[in-house]
Enzyme design. Structure first.
Site, short mmCIF file in Angstrom:
data_model
loop_
_atom_site.label_atom_id
_atom_site.label_comp_id
_atom_site.label_asym_id
_atom_site.label_seq_id
_atom_site.Cartn_x
_atom_site.Cartn_y
_atom_site.Cartn_z
N ASP A 114 0.87 -1.18 0.00
CA ASP A 114 0.00 0.00 0.00
C ASP A 114 0.91 1.23 0.00
OD1 ASP A 114 -1.71 2.18 0.89
OD2 ASP A 114 -3.15 0.65 1.48
N ILE A 115 0.68 2.16 -0.94
CA ILE A 115 1.55 3.35 -1.00
C ILE A 115 1.06 4.48 -0.08
CG2 ILE A 115 2.47 2.81 -3.28
CD1 ILE A 115 0.59 5.07 -4.36
N ASN A 143 -13.28 -3.45 3.62
CA ASN A 143 -14.38 -2.49 3.73
C ASN A 143 -15.28 -2.55 2.50
OD1 ASN A 143 -13.12 -1.45 6.11
ND2 ASN A 143 -11.80 -0.18 4.82
N HIS A 172 -15.80 3.11 4.93
CA HIS A 172 -14.42 3.57 4.68
C HIS A 172 -13.75 2.92 3.48
CE1 HIS A 172 -14.81 5.66 8.46
NE2 HIS A 172 -15.17 4.53 9.02
N GLN A 173 -14.53 2.46 2.48
CA GLN A 173 -13.93 1.95 1.26
C GLN A 173 -13.66 3.14 0.34
OE1 GLN A 173 -16.41 -0.70 -1.06
NE2 GLN A 173 -14.74 -1.28 -2.41
N HIS A 197 -10.85 -5.25 -1.94
CA HIS A 197 -9.46 -5.38 -1.52
C HIS A 197 -9.37 -5.68 -0.03
CE1 HIS A 197 -10.46 -1.07 -1.25
NE2 HIS A 197 -9.54 -0.96 -0.30
N PHE A 198 -8.33 -6.40 0.33
CA PHE A 198 -8.08 -6.78 1.71
C PHE A 198 -6.77 -6.13 2.14
CE2 PHE A 198 -10.98 -9.86 0.18
CZ PHE A 198 -11.64 -10.38 1.27
N HIS A 199 -6.79 -5.50 3.30
CA HIS A 199 -5.60 -4.87 3.86
C HIS A 199 -4.95 -5.83 4.85
CE1 HIS A 199 -6.54 -0.60 2.74
NE2 HIS A 199 -7.78 -1.09 2.72
#
Length: 142
Positions: A36-37, A88, A94-95, A101-103
């Site tokens: 993640d940037i 999310n 908060h998407q 996607h999964f963090h």
């Protein structure tokens, strides 16, 4: 917005197609994992399906098989004792990118100085309300 237009302008779809570079960690036929940037903590990364779906419920079952194994592989490789896996759905949740996607977010300290800071404001629902919600959901699952 049509699905074709959202697909064409999707940030993550552009990353999957190689139009935008990323720090690629893992890739299979169905997923891509990358750093993640805009990380919450050092080592924060994302695992996304290559198939474009805005929310988890929109993702076909056959596109989910590699997601959690990839997250688990990253977690093992990172060696963090404490971390969050976050997914999310929708702006109120908060998407920020309309692609599932999964963090993977390492939580290096117990305080709120790094990693995900989550509040868990549980509601004091009466047991009959919990039972009613259970019965409604259970009926829809059958």
């Amino acid at each position: 917005m049509s699905n074709v237009k959202s697909l064409a302008s999707c940030l993550f779809c552009k990353i999957v197609k190689g139009e935008i570079p990323c720090f690629k960690l893992l890739e299979t036929d169905s997923i891509l994992a990358f750093m993640d940037i805009g990380p919450v903590s050092r080592g924060h990364c994302l695992v996304i399906p290559k198939y474009h779906a805005e929310k988890l419920a929109d993702l076909p079952d056959d596109q989910m098989a590699d997601i959690l194994p990839a997250v688990a592989k990253i977690a093992k490789a990172a060696g963090n004792d404490n971390y969050n896996i976050l997914q999310n759905n929708g702006r109120p949740a908060h998407q920020h990118v309309d692609h599932v996607h999964f963090h993977y977010i390492p939580k290096p300290t117990a305080d709120d100085t790094a990693g995900l800071c989550v509040g868990w404001p549980s509601q004091d629902l009466p047991m009959d309300e919990i039972k009613k919600a259970y019965e409604e959901l259970k009926a829809k699952l059958e």
